[in-house]
Design a protein around this motif. Structure first.
Motif, PDB file in Angstrom:
ATOM      1  N   ARG A  27       0.723  -1.106  -0.285  1.00  0.00           N
ATOM      2  CA  ARG A  27       0.011  -0.290  -0.062  1.00  0.00           C
ATOM      3  C   ARG A  27       1.092   1.265   0.018  1.00  0.00           C
ATOM      4  O   ARG A  27       0.155   2.535   0.359  1.00  0.00           O
ATOM      5  N   ARG A  28       2.280   0.823  -0.054  1.00  0.00           N
ATOM      6  CA  ARG A  28       3.315   2.162  -0.608  1.00  0.00           C
ATOM      7  C   ARG A  28       2.312   3.858  -0.866  1.00  0.00           C
ATOM      8  O   ARG A  28       2.903   5.091  -0.849  1.00  0.00           O
ATOM      9  N   ILE A  29       2.435   3.160  -1.874  1.00  0.00           N
ATOM     10  CA  ILE A  29       1.767   3.895  -3.305  1.00  0.00           C
ATOM     11  C   ILE A  29       1.062   5.064  -2.838  1.00  0.00           C
ATOM     12  O   ILE A  29       0.718   6.025  -2.723  1.00  0.00           O
ATOM     13  N   ALA A  30      -0.025   3.919  -2.571  1.00  0.00           N
ATOM     14  CA  ALA A  30      -1.297   4.633  -2.002  1.00  0.00           C
ATOM     15  C   ALA A  30      -1.373   5.613  -0.540  1.00  0.00           C
ATOM     16  O   ALA A  30      -2.454   6.639  -0.713  1.00  0.00           O
ATOM     17  N   GLU A  31      -0.410   5.147   0.220  1.00  0.00           N
ATOM     18  CA  GLU A  31      -0.617   5.597   1.468  1.00  0.00           C
ATOM     19  C   GLU A  31       0.239   7.396   1.101  1.00  0.00           C
ATOM     20  O   GLU A  31      -0.860   8.197   1.538  1.00  0.00           O
ATOM     21  N   GLN A  32       0.847   6.892   0.176  1.00  0.00           N
ATOM     22  CA  GLN A  32       1.908   8.201  -0.267  1.00  0.00           C
ATOM     23  C   GLN A  32       0.847   9.246  -0.409  1.00  0.00           C
ATOM     24  O   GLN A  32       1.163  10.732  -1.133  1.00  0.00           O
ATOM     25  N   HIS A  33      -0.112   8.733  -2.233  1.00  0.00           N
ATOM     26  CA  HIS A  33      -0.729   9.747  -2.467  1.00  0.00           C
ATOM     27  C   HIS A  33      -1.765   9.924  -1.862  1.00  0.00           C
ATOM     28  O   HIS A  33      -2.537  11.068  -1.843  1.00  0.00           O
ATOM     29  N   GLN A  34      -2.385   9.340  -0.383  1.00  0.00           N
ATOM     30  CA  GLN A  34      -3.998   9.958   0.283  1.00  0.00           C
ATOM     31  C   GLN A  34      -3.070  10.319   1.532  1.00  0.00           C
ATOM     32  O   GLN A  34      -3.601  11.267   1.902  1.00  0.00           O
ATOM     33  N   GLY A  35      -1.796  10.435   2.213  1.00  0.00           N
ATOM     34  CA  GLY A  35      -0.999  10.881   2.957  1.00  0.00           C
ATOM     35  C   GLY A  35      -1.727  10.370   4.239  1.00  0.00           C
ATOM     36  O   GLY A  35      -2.071  11.031   4.911  1.00  0.00           O
ATOM     37  N   THR A  36      -1.844   9.412   4.255  1.00  0.00           N
ATOM     38  CA  THR A  36      -2.603   9.019   5.421  1.00  0.00           C
ATOM     39  C   THR A  36      -1.946   7.177   6.028  1.00  0.00           C
ATOM     40  O   THR A  36      -1.931   7.022   4.301  1.00  0.00           O
ATOM     41  N   THR A  37      -2.183   7.286   6.371  1.00  0.00           N
ATOM     42  CA  THR A  37      -1.605   5.600   7.396  1.00  0.00           C
ATOM     43  C   THR A  37      -2.695   4.706   6.299  1.00  0.00           C
ATOM     44  O   THR A  37      -3.933   4.519   7.293  1.00  0.00           O
ATOM     45  N   LEU A  38      -2.836   3.561   5.991  1.00  0.00           N
ATOM     46  CA  LEU A  38      -3.991   2.747   5.761  1.00  0.00           C
ATOM     47  C   LEU A  38      -3.939   1.522   6.578  1.00  0.00           C
ATOM     48  O   LEU A  38      -4.062   0.482   5.990  1.00  0.00           O
ATOM     49  N   VAL A  39      -2.699   0.892   7.141  1.00  0.00           N
ATOM     50  CA  VAL A  39      -2.897  -0.434   7.658  1.00  0.00           C
ATOM     51  C   VAL A  39      -1.518  -0.282   8.818  1.00  0.00           C
ATOM     52  O   VAL A  39      -1.747   0.384   9.088  1.00  0.00           O
ATOM     53  N   GLY A  40      -2.798  -1.450   9.455  1.00  0.00           N
ATOM     54  CA  GLY A  40      -2.766  -1.301  10.719  1.00  0.00           C
ATOM     55  C   GLY A  40      -4.542  -1.387  11.723  1.00  0.00           C
ATOM     56  O   GLY A  40      -5.184  -1.278  11.155  1.00  0.00           O
ATOM     57  N   PRO A  41      -3.831  -2.206  12.808  1.00  0.00           N
ATOM     58  CA  PRO A  41      -5.067  -2.257  13.554  1.00  0.00           C
ATOM     59  C   PRO A  41      -5.931  -1.203  13.982  1.00  0.00           C
ATOM     60  O   PRO A  41      -6.921  -1.246  13.771  1.00  0.00           O
ATOM     61  N   HIS A  42      -5.764   0.074  13.566  1.00  0.00           N
ATOM     62  CA  HIS A  42      -7.310   1.392  13.667  1.00  0.00           C
ATOM     63  C   HIS A  42      -7.792   0.702  12.376  1.00  0.00           C
ATOM     64  O   HIS A  42      -8.492   1.917  12.265  1.00  0.00           O
TER      65      HIS A  42
END
Length: 378
Positions: free
Chosen positions: A259-274
């Protein structure tokens, strides 16, 4: 465990109030907005150091005063404990055990255990995933107080990483290659911390839900007359095939890379227990979408009874049960299932606007207190 007394000073609408509990069941009766729920909230704060009704301490302190205090005497199997929580409008809260101020609030958790069931919990099925995550986290905090620290660590890392991703997106928009290189290097460090702290959260949530699920299924089967089958499934944001620290961290890292590219594009963390979800199905049908109101009430009641049983198993003593105006939300069958399950096994504090929901036997064996404008009378 048995709550012997509760003393409130400048808390919510209570200026000064002392309640002695002399029966296994206490019914707090009164009109709305008189302070019934505030008293249960005080007990909830002593158990979890959190309120589901307020975020800031200043909202818990009586208007016009600088601090409020909740104190209690609790009888446990290994002796009597005095607890106190001081809330301040302009400074940090403090906690004490047996009149000794604790340096770490973590040491206060787990002394008093309580399960709260309010009308708000009926949204547990239809509400947002965050509600279900908070519910699981609340159970874990009582069973394993260090979890509060683990979750706090994870949230701190998450905030820092999100700030960096926002900066990364901003620099990418301006084509600043030097800043992008620096951000990429720093991001790798935060990735490692996110994986470490996030894996601890994920593994603990998985373990507690594995223990809770069969208890909830048994209660649900009983309440529904064995006509429905409940499934409770943990759906973590990452692939979780086994409870192995290295395997979980590896799965976490792989998902971040995907999800690296998607995270950098959206400016937020997309992976994790949250971003975890807890799924409820009844007869293999998602309860959130298709469950009737009655089915959802049965499901939440089964979850709360399972909570009671799990805490009792782990702690070795029955926790307190706080029922906040919930009997009116349940039909007669579910009320009876709940009241039969409680008996005198769990000390129970119940709020209600009228006594019509209780049979004579319950009323005879209960302490009945009237609540009016922050005053409590027998």
């Amino acid at each position: 465990m048995y709550l012997k007394s509760l003393n409130l000073r400048s808390f919510r609408n209570y200026r000064e109030c002392l309640v002695d509990f002399d029966a296994p069941k206490t019914i707090l009766v009164g009109n709305n907005a008189q302070g019934k729920s505030n008293l249960l909230e005080a007990v909830e704060l002593l158990a979890t150091l959190k309120s589901h009704r307020a975020v800031r301490d200043r909202d818990l302190v009586c208007e016009g005063t600088a601090e409020g205090k909740i104190a209690a005497t609790l009888e446990r199997a290994n002796g009597t404990v005095d607890l106190a929580l001081t809330l301040r409008t302009q400074a940090r809260r403090t906690v004490s055990l047996n009149s000794e101020t604790l340096r770490r609030q973590l040491d206060f958790l787990g002394v008093l255990n309580a399960v709260q069931f309010s009308s708000l919990d009926l949204d547990l099925v239809r509400g947002s995933p965050e509600m279900r995550r908070n519910w699981v986290d609340s159970i874990l905090t009582q069973l394993e107080p260090v979890y509060a620290h683990i979750l706090q660590q994870y949230n701190q890392v998450l905030r820092q990483r999100n700030a960096l991703l926002k900066a990364f997106r901003k620099e990418s928009d301006s084509n600043n290659s030097t800043a992008n290189t620096q951000n990429s290097s720093e991001l790798a460090l935060w990735d490692a911390q996110l994986v470490t702290t996030g894996s601890r959260v994920t593994r603990r949530r998985a373990r507690v839900l594995t223990r809770l699920a069969p208890l909830a299924q048994t209660w649900h089967s009983s309440i529904s007359g064995r006509s429905e089958v409940l499934e409770l499934k943990y759906a973590p944001n990452i692939s979780l095939e086994k409870d192995d620290p290295e395997a979980v961290q590896q799965a976490f890292l792989e998902k971040i890379q995907q999800r690296r590219i998607a995270e950098q594009h959206q400016g937020t963390t997309l992976v994790g227990p949250h971003r975890d979800e807890i799924e409820f199905t009844i007869n293999q049908t998602p309860a959130r979408v298709y469950g009737s109101q009655g089915q959802q009430r049965t499901l939440v009641l089964a979850l709360k009874l399972a909570e009671l049983k799990l805490i009792e198993e782990v702690v070795g003593e029955p926790p307190l049960l706080l029922l906040d105006d919930v009997l009116a939300e349940l039909d007669l069958n579910r009320q009876n299932q709940l009241l039969d399950a409680i008996q005198d096994r769990f000390q129970t504090l119940i709020t209600t606007t009228h006594l019509g929901s209780f049979d004579a036997q319950w009323l005879d064996s209960s302490q009945i207190l009237c609540v009016e404008a922050g005053q409590i009378k027998r």
